[in-house]
Scaffold this motif. Structure first.
Motif, PDB file in Angstrom:
ATOM      1  N   TYR A  59       0.986  -1.272  -0.063  1.00 22.78           N
ATOM      2  CA  TYR A  59      -0.100   0.060   0.098  1.00 22.78           C
ATOM      3  C   TYR A  59       0.782   1.120   0.044  1.00 22.78           C
ATOM      4  O   TYR A  59       0.591   2.036  -0.805  1.00 22.78           O
ATOM      5  N   ARG A 114       5.304  -7.412   8.087  1.00 22.69           N
ATOM      6  CA  ARG A 114       5.773  -6.103   8.368  1.00 22.69           C
ATOM      7  C   ARG A 114       7.014  -6.262   9.356  1.00 22.69           C
ATOM      8  O   ARG A 114       7.345  -7.102  10.158  1.00 22.69           O
ATOM      9  N   HIS A 120       1.231   1.088   9.009  1.00 27.13           N
ATOM     10  CA  HIS A 120      -0.184   1.391   8.133  1.00 27.13           C
ATOM     11  C   HIS A 120      -0.836   2.777   8.392  1.00 27.13           C
ATOM     12  O   HIS A 120      -0.956   2.483   9.589  1.00 27.13           O
ATOM     13  N   HIS A 123      -6.477   5.631   8.738  1.00 27.64           N
ATOM     14  CA  HIS A 123      -7.363   5.977   7.903  1.00 27.64           C
ATOM     15  C   HIS A 123      -8.991   5.469   8.262  1.00 27.64           C
ATOM     16  O   HIS A 123      -9.248   4.722   9.229  1.00 27.64           O
ATOM     17  N   ILE A 150      -8.644  -9.819   9.853  1.00 28.20           N
ATOM     18  CA  ILE A 150      -7.549  -9.725   9.901  1.00 28.20           C
ATOM     19  C   ILE A 150      -6.752 -10.960  10.751  1.00 28.20           C
ATOM     20  O   ILE A 150      -7.059 -10.979  12.125  1.00 28.20           O
ATOM     21  N   THR A 163      -2.484  -4.029  14.927  1.00 28.96           N
ATOM     22  CA  THR A 163      -3.515  -3.238  14.314  1.00 28.96           C
ATOM     23  C   THR A 163      -3.928  -2.254  15.486  1.00 28.96           C
ATOM     24  O   THR A 163      -4.184  -2.808  16.758  1.00 28.96           O
ATOM     25  N   HIS A 212      -8.937   3.001  11.448  1.00 33.06           N
ATOM     26  CA  HIS A 212      -7.898   1.843  12.158  1.00 33.06           C
ATOM     27  C   HIS A 212      -6.467   2.305  11.143  1.00 33.06           C
ATOM     28  O   HIS A 212      -6.584   2.925  10.474  1.00 33.06           O
ATOM     29  N   GLY A 213      -5.620   1.374  11.649  1.00 29.21           N
ATOM     30  CA  GLY A 213      -4.215   1.553  10.936  1.00 29.21           C
ATOM     31  C   GLY A 213      -3.304   0.581  11.709  1.00 29.21           C
ATOM     32  O   GLY A 213      -3.844  -0.154  12.735  1.00 29.21           O
ATOM     33  N   GLY A 214      -2.145   0.450  11.149  1.00 27.82           N
ATOM     34  CA  GLY A 214      -1.016  -0.445  11.614  1.00 27.82           C
ATOM     35  C   GLY A 214       0.013   0.396  12.489  1.00 27.82           C
ATOM     36  O   GLY A 214       0.625   1.183  11.969  1.00 27.82           O
ATOM     37  N   ARG A 223       6.253  -9.527  11.550  1.00 24.57           N
ATOM     38  CA  ARG A 223       4.708  -9.438  11.865  1.00 24.57           C
ATOM     39  C   ARG A 223       4.028  -9.992  10.670  1.00 24.57           C
ATOM     40  O   ARG A 223       4.147  -9.444   9.630  1.00 24.57           O
ATOM     41  N   ILE A 227      -5.184 -10.519   5.396  1.00 27.30           N
ATOM     42  CA  ILE A 227      -6.258  -9.619   5.500  1.00 27.30           C
ATOM     43  C   ILE A 227      -7.245 -10.212   4.369  1.00 27.30           C
ATOM     44  O   ILE A 227      -6.895 -10.048   3.206  1.00 27.30           O
ATOM     45  N   ARG A 229     -10.949  -9.336   2.912  1.00 21.36           N
ATOM     46  CA  ARG A 229     -11.955  -8.074   3.068  1.00 21.36           C
ATOM     47  C   ARG A 229     -13.292  -8.772   2.533  1.00 21.36           C
ATOM     48  O   ARG A 229     -13.403  -9.251   1.293  1.00 21.36           O
TER      49      ARG A 229
HETATM   50  O1  LIG Z   1      -1.717  -3.406   8.951  1.00 15.77           O
HETATM   51  C1  LIG Z   1      -2.568  -3.400   9.699  1.00 15.77           C
HETATM   52  O2  LIG Z   1      -2.486  -3.666  10.720  1.00 15.77           O
HETATM   53  C2  LIG Z   1      -3.754  -2.460   9.140  1.00 15.77           C
HETATM   54  C3  LIG Z   1      -4.240  -2.743   7.736  1.00 15.77           C
HETATM   55  C4  LIG Z   1      -5.192  -1.698   7.364  1.00 15.77           C
HETATM   56  O3  LIG Z   1      -5.202  -0.906   8.078  1.00 15.77           O
HETATM   57  C5  LIG Z   1      -5.902  -2.119   6.215  1.00 15.77           C
HETATM   58  O4  LIG Z   1      -5.545  -3.231   5.307  1.00 15.77           O
HETATM   59  O5  LIG Z   1      -6.904  -1.355   5.827  1.00 15.77           O
END
Ligand SMILES: O=C(O)CCC(=O)C(=O)O
Length: 287
Positions: A59, A114, A120, A123, A150, A163, A212-214, A223, A227, A229
């Motif tokens: 990303y 990661r 991350h 957002h 996740i 996360t 959320h985010g990482g 890590r 994921i 969706r």
């Molecule tokens: O990598 C993460 O922990 C979050 C991933 C994330 O925010 C997403 O895939 O939308």
């Protein structure tokens, strides 16, 4: 393994917080096969290069190695499509239950590794949220646009880049005044954000409209997460990914139906009937 259906408590907490933690979602045997696939990933390939049916598409430079279309990167990944620990839940929250378009599709699947320094960016959130990721519960049914799983393949504790979520932010009417203001777009110190620590095999389920985010990984090592969706059957791939028909044909009817719920009708094809087994029927019959 019995299919997990949502309880009244699951529904209450999902509505309240926008997420659930599913402990011991995946067993050791599948975890070790998934980790063996990760061990074999060619982490040296560049963004844009393909590995089996999956493409490296990080990303951002900081998210690190991310394979999109992970479901087509090896047989064990297929087993997560309709995994009994969450398939009933994602179908309940994002699958347009009790409508003429009931069922789910997977519109993105990502294998993510990661390492130290990675994160991350924060957002999402309810404020001016896209319909694609929206949270909705109305007239007694859930109508979420996208619900994510996740799955942790490694233990994820403090410093591991967990996360983070802002509980309840899927219903926010106001923008977070500090998002983007704390340490750039890192989520680590964002007021209201909490780390979701997971043991390997646990899964985080959340509506994409949740902020959320990482968090930043500071520990050595990797890590590893997957994921997936899930959205309604009419959702489409954000980036235009399509599956090879020959590969789809090797899958069970339910998995094929989740990855391609509405097969294309091309010029000259006969009318395709809408009748057929529903995902719910296939899930219950185990096919
Ligand atoms: O990598 C993460 O922990 C979050 C991933 C994330 O925010 C997403 O895939 O939308």
């Amino acid at each position: 393994m019995a299919v997990r259906r949502s309880s009244a408590l699951d529904d209450f907490l999902f509505d309240l917080n926008g997420y659930l933690v599913l402990e011991n979602a995946v067993n050791e045997e599948l975890l070790s096969r998934l980790n063996a696939e990760f061990d074999a990933f060619p982490q040296h390939i560049d963004r844009g290069e393909w590995y089996r049916g999956a493409q490296r598409r990080d990303y951002t430079p900081e998210t690190g190695f991310e394979l999109h279309q992970a479901v087509a990167a090896g047989r064990p990944f297929e087993e997560l499509v309709d995994h009994p620990s969450w398939f009933g839940l994602v179908s309940h929250y994002a699958g347009e239950e009790d409508s003429y378009v009931a069922g789910v599709c997977i519109d993105e699947s990502i294998a993510s590794i990661r390492t130290a320094g990675g994160h991350h960016p924060v957002h999402s959130g309810g404020y001016r949220g896209a319909v694609r990721g929206q949270y909705r519960h109305t007239h007694g049914v859930f109508r979420c646009g996208q619900v994510n799983i996740i799955l942790a393949l490694t233990d994820i504790g403090p410093g591991d880049g967990a996360t983070m979520v802002v509980p309840g932010s899927h219903k926010s009417n106001l923008p977070h005044p500090l998002a983007g203001g704390c340490d750039g777009d890192r989520i680590d110190t964002l007021p209201g954000a909490v780390e979701v620590h997971l043991r390997r095999g646990d899964a985080l389920l959340f509506v994409d409209g949740l902020m959320h985010g990482g968090s930043s990984r500071v520990n050595p090592g990797e890590r590893r997460v997957l994921i997936y969706r899930y959205g309604p059957i009419w959702a489409a791939s954000r980036f235009g990914y399509a599956y090879d028909q020959a590969w789809l044909d090797t899958l069970t009817p339910l998995r094929r139906g989740v990855l391609q719920p509405v097969p294309p009708v091309r010029t000259g094809d006969p009318i395709r009937s809408e009748t057929g087994s529903t995902q719910r029927e296939l899930l219950e019959s185990g096919t």
